[in-house]
Design an enzyme around this catalytic site. Structure first.
Site, PDB file in Angstrom:
ATOM      1  N   ASP A 285     112.076  13.103  34.556  1.00 15.79           N
ATOM      2  CA  ASP A 285     112.907  12.007  35.041  1.00 15.79           C
ATOM      3  C   ASP A 285     113.863  12.609  36.072  1.00 15.79           C
ATOM      4  O   ASP A 285     114.735  13.408  35.713  1.00 15.79           O
ATOM      5  CB  ASP A 285     113.692  11.390  33.864  1.00 15.79           C
ATOM      6  CG  ASP A 285     114.550  10.225  34.298  1.00 15.79           C
ATOM      7  OD1 ASP A 285     114.844  10.109  35.512  1.00 15.79           O
ATOM      8  OD2 ASP A 285     114.938   9.425  33.434  1.00 15.79           O
ATOM      9  N   VAL A 286     113.691  12.249  37.342  1.00 13.75           N
ATOM     10  CA  VAL A 286     114.493  12.905  38.382  1.00 13.75           C
ATOM     11  C   VAL A 286     115.960  12.507  38.336  1.00 13.75           C
ATOM     12  O   VAL A 286     116.790  13.101  39.017  1.00 13.75           O
ATOM     13  CB  VAL A 286     113.925  12.670  39.815  1.00 13.75           C
ATOM     14  CG1 VAL A 286     112.581  13.333  39.989  1.00 13.75           C
ATOM     15  CG2 VAL A 286     113.881  11.204  40.179  1.00 13.75           C
TER      16      VAL A 286
ATOM     17  N   ASN B 236     110.303  10.297  47.046  1.00 12.07           N
ATOM     18  CA  ASN B 236     109.670   8.978  47.135  1.00 12.07           C
ATOM     19  C   ASN B 236     110.039   8.065  45.971  1.00 12.07           C
ATOM     20  O   ASN B 236     110.087   6.844  46.138  1.00 12.07           O
ATOM     21  CB  ASN B 236     108.148   9.168  47.202  1.00 12.07           C
ATOM     22  CG  ASN B 236     107.404   7.906  46.866  1.00 12.07           C
ATOM     23  OD1 ASN B 236     107.277   6.990  47.688  1.00 12.07           O
ATOM     24  ND2 ASN B 236     106.920   7.809  45.626  1.00 12.07           N
TER      25      ASN B 236
ATOM     26  N   TYR C  52     119.373  -2.854  46.409  1.00 12.35           N
ATOM     27  CA  TYR C  52     118.193  -2.104  46.866  1.00 12.35           C
ATOM     28  C   TYR C  52     118.290  -1.824  48.368  1.00 12.35           C
ATOM     29  O   TYR C  52     118.118  -0.688  48.818  1.00 12.35           O
ATOM     30  CB  TYR C  52     116.913  -2.876  46.538  1.00 12.35           C
ATOM     31  CG  TYR C  52     115.681  -2.200  47.104  1.00 12.35           C
ATOM     32  CD1 TYR C  52     115.276  -0.953  46.621  1.00 12.35           C
ATOM     33  CD2 TYR C  52     114.948  -2.779  48.143  1.00 12.35           C
ATOM     34  CE1 TYR C  52     114.163  -0.305  47.159  1.00 12.35           C
ATOM     35  CE2 TYR C  52     113.835  -2.143  48.674  1.00 12.35           C
ATOM     36  CZ  TYR C  52     113.447  -0.906  48.182  1.00 12.35           C
ATOM     37  OH  TYR C  52     112.358  -0.270  48.719  1.00 12.35           O
TER      38      TYR C  52
ATOM     39  N   LYS D 192     118.734   1.892  50.413  1.00 14.75           N
ATOM     40  CA  LYS D 192     117.835   2.417  51.431  1.00 14.75           C
ATOM     41  C   LYS D 192     118.572   2.665  52.757  1.00 14.75           C
ATOM     42  O   LYS D 192     118.178   3.535  53.534  1.00 14.75           O
ATOM     43  CB  LYS D 192     116.634   1.487  51.615  1.00 14.75           C
ATOM     44  CG  LYS D 192     115.746   1.419  50.362  1.00 14.75           C
ATOM     45  CD  LYS D 192     115.218   2.794  49.967  1.00 14.75           C
ATOM     46  CE  LYS D 192     114.283   2.762  48.788  1.00 14.75           C
ATOM     47  NZ  LYS D 192     113.745   4.090  48.431  1.00 14.75           N
TER      48      LYS D 192
HETATM   49  N1  LIG Z   1     106.150  -1.116  47.851  1.00 20.63           N
HETATM   50  C1  LIG Z   1     106.845  -1.442  48.925  1.00 20.63           C
HETATM   51  O1  LIG Z   1     106.672  -2.525  49.505  1.00 20.63           O
HETATM   52  C2  LIG Z   1     107.854  -0.470  49.504  1.00 20.63           C
HETATM   53  C3  LIG Z   1     108.324  -0.727  50.802  1.00 20.63           C
HETATM   54  C4  LIG Z   1     109.249   0.125  51.365  1.00 20.63           C
HETATM   55  C5  LIG Z   1     109.690   1.221  50.651  1.00 20.63           C
HETATM   56  N2  LIG Z   1     109.225   1.452  49.397  1.00 20.63           N
HETATM   57  C6  LIG Z   1     109.731   2.636  48.680  1.00 20.63           C
HETATM   58  O2  LIG Z   1     108.636   3.514  48.424  1.00 20.63           O
HETATM   59  C7  LIG Z   1     108.876   4.257  47.243  1.00 20.63           C
HETATM   60  C8  LIG Z   1     107.674   4.130  46.324  1.00 20.63           C
HETATM   61  O3  LIG Z   1     107.430   2.768  46.074  1.00 20.63           O
HETATM   62  P1  LIG Z   1     106.086   2.244  45.418  1.00 20.63           P
HETATM   63  O4  LIG Z   1     105.859   0.899  45.946  1.00 20.63           O
HETATM   64  O5  LIG Z   1     105.029   3.270  45.510  1.00 20.63           O
HETATM   65  O6  LIG Z   1     106.595   2.103  43.895  1.00 20.63           O
HETATM   66  P2  LIG Z   1     105.799   2.198  42.514  1.00 20.63           P
HETATM   67  O7  LIG Z   1     104.353   1.909  42.712  1.00 20.63           O
HETATM   68  O8  LIG Z   1     106.590   1.392  41.550  1.00 20.63           O
HETATM   69  O9  LIG Z   1     105.930   3.753  42.125  1.00 20.63           O
HETATM   70  C9  LIG Z   1     107.183   4.306  41.806  1.00 20.63           C
HETATM   71  C10 LIG Z   1     106.982   5.743  41.401  1.00 20.63           C
HETATM   72  O10 LIG Z   1     108.273   6.301  41.056  1.00 20.63           O
HETATM   73  C11 LIG Z   1     108.192   6.918  39.769  1.00 20.63           C
HETATM   74  N3  LIG Z   1     109.516   6.877  39.126  1.00 20.63           N
HETATM   75  C12 LIG Z   1     110.254   5.790  38.803  1.00 20.63           C
HETATM   76  N4  LIG Z   1     111.388   6.162  38.191  1.00 20.63           N
HETATM   77  C13 LIG Z   1     111.364   7.527  38.143  1.00 20.63           C
HETATM   78  C14 LIG Z   1     112.255   8.508  37.618  1.00 20.63           C
HETATM   79  N5  LIG Z   1     113.424   8.168  37.038  1.00 20.63           N
HETATM   80  N6  LIG Z   1     111.921   9.824  37.735  1.00 20.63           N
HETATM   81  C15 LIG Z   1     110.743  10.175  38.314  1.00 20.63           C
HETATM   82  N7  LIG Z   1     109.867   9.297  38.826  1.00 20.63           N
HETATM   83  C16 LIG Z   1     110.183   7.995  38.746  1.00 20.63           C
HETATM   84  C17 LIG Z   1     107.127   6.098  39.035  1.00 20.63           C
HETATM   85  O11 LIG Z   1     106.528   6.806  37.947  1.00 20.63           O
HETATM   86  P3  LIG Z   1     107.077   6.742  36.431  1.00 20.63           P
HETATM   87  O12 LIG Z   1     107.398   5.303  36.139  1.00 20.63           O
HETATM   88  O13 LIG Z   1     105.952   7.311  35.633  1.00 20.63           O
HETATM   89  O14 LIG Z   1     108.281   7.637  36.393  1.00 20.63           O
HETATM   90  C18 LIG Z   1     106.115   5.905  40.156  1.00 20.63           C
HETATM   91  O15 LIG Z   1     105.323   7.075  40.295  1.00 20.63           O
HETATM   92  C19 LIG Z   1     110.173   3.696  46.653  1.00 20.63           C
HETATM   93  O16 LIG Z   1     111.237   4.544  47.027  1.00 20.63           O
HETATM   94  C20 LIG Z   1     110.324   2.341  47.319  1.00 20.63           C
HETATM   95  O17 LIG Z   1     111.653   1.947  47.415  1.00 20.63           O
HETATM   96  C21 LIG Z   1     108.307   0.627  48.809  1.00 20.63           C
END
Ligand SMILES: NC(=O)c1ccc[n+]([C@@H]2O[C@H](COP(=O)([O-])OP(=O)(O)OC[C@H]3O[C@@H](n4cnc5c(N)ncnc54)[C@H](OP(=O)(O)O)[C@@H]3O)[C@@H](O)[C@H]2O)c1
Length: 292
Positions: free
Chosen positions: A89-90, A116, A181, A185
């Site tokens: 957990d980061v 990320n 959120y 960012k």
């Molecule tokens: N999806 C979009 O439309 C979008 C657009 C712009 C930016 N982003 C950004 O891109 C990044 C990734 O998004 P995503 O869409 O890929 O999200 P996602 O599919 O929900 O994946 C999130 C990842 O973060 C990990 N995580 C969550 N809490 C954590 C913690 N406390 N410690 C370590 N790992 C943790 C999760 O794994 P575990 O739950 O196993 O820990 C998972 O691997 C985020 O920063 C998001 O804000 C997303």
């Protein structure tokens, strides 16, 4: 071609590089790795896959150990690199030290850090649960800041590597109905651009990627799947975002907006005053009373 452009970029990025023999000796006998947080799915998984495709060993960080092990096996099988799952957990206070220890035990060190891992939070700010806001800030802001501050001095001392932070197009505008959120960012973009300036010429790449909507479980997880932006704005695949981020990072860009929509929107959001962008984003992000 990308390899060539990356080597050319290296010359500029490392124009004032001054590697310290002690810093290089400190990682002697260990291999450089790309550490990706939130690598168990979505954009993080795709980023890890992209760096691995370029032959880089990767360390995958997230909380779900089983999911990480699956992704690590998949990456190692697909690209023949070392893919090290690190269940962590980061947001834990000792996360930077625990990450170092896990890397050391695997014979690796953090050459590139990809911050990320992130979560969203939808709904009017005054109705968001205080604990959920705390969780968001702890992950999107505090953990990213602490991991970056922990890793950067050694990278600069070695005169190579770098940090790739994952922000969002949302960081460029106020985001009514996703206020905390979007603000988190904006912090990531501001921090990265400032640190990139401070570290210029020292051999490290410091970049931030700001994608628009991406097709992952992220929106559904925060209950925003029915908001207007999900139907109105075309979403990219995690792989397309990773490819663009990787390219931008290699050629030494500081701010990367993947795809045409994000590129055009980034320019537009810069030009629009908040009295226009806030209501516009408010309409796009509001969740309808009843699902569409
Ligand atoms: N999806 C979009 O439309 C979008 C657009 C712009 C930016 N982003 C950004 O891109 C990044 C990734 O998004 P995503 O869409 O890929 O999200 P996602 O599919 O929900 O994946 C999130 C990842 O973060 C990990 N995580 C969550 N809490 C954590 C913690 N406390 N410690 C370590 N790992 C943790 C999760 O794994 P575990 O739950 O196993 O820990 C998972 O691997 C985020 O920063 C998001 O804000 C997303």
């Amino acid at each position: 071609m990308l390899r060539f452009l990356s080597s050319v970029a290296d010359l500029w990025i490392g124009r004032n590089r001054d590697p310290s023999p002690e810093a290089l000796a400190a990682v002697g006998g260990r291999a450089p790795a790309v550490v990706v947080t939130g690598a168990s799915r979505g954009i993080g998984r795709a980023l890890a896959m992209r760096f691995a495709r370029a032959g880089r060993d990767v360390a995958l960080v997230a909380r779900d150990a089983d999911a990480l092990a699956r992704v690590a096996a998949e990456i190692a099988r697909a690209h023949g690199v070392k893919a090290m799952p690190i269940a962590l957990d980061v947001t834990a206070l000792d996360a930077p030290a625990a990450l170092d220890a896990a890397l050391r035990a695997a014979g690796l060190y953090a050459d590139v850090l990809v911050n990320n891992a992130g979560i969203g939070l939808a709904g009017p700010f005054a109705e968001n649960a205080p604990e959920e806001i705390d969780r968001l800030v702890a992950l999107n802001v505090t953990a990213l800041t602490r991991l970056t501050r922990h890793a950067l001095p050694a990278m600069v001392a070695r005169g190579r590597g770098g940090v790739l932070n994952v922000a969002s197009l949302g960081g460029m505008a106020p985001g009514p109905h996703q206020a905390a959120y979007y603000a988190s960012k904006a912090y990531v973009i501001s921090l990265t651009e400032a640190v990139a300036y401070e570290a210029r010429g020292r051999g490290v790449r410091i970049a931030v990627v700001a994608p628009g909507p991406v097709n992952t479980g992220f929106h559904e997880a925060m209950g925003a799947e029915n908001a207007l932006y999900r139907t109105l704005i075309p979403a990219l695949s995690p792989e397309a975002v990773a490819a663009s981020a990787y390219r931008g990072f290699c050629v030494g860009r500081t701010k990367i907006a993947p795809g045409v929509v994000a590129t055009v929107s980034a320019v537009a959001l810069k030009l629009l005053p908040a009295f226009v962008s806030a209501p516009l984003m408010g309409v796009l992000l509001a969740r309808p009373e009843r699902p569409r």
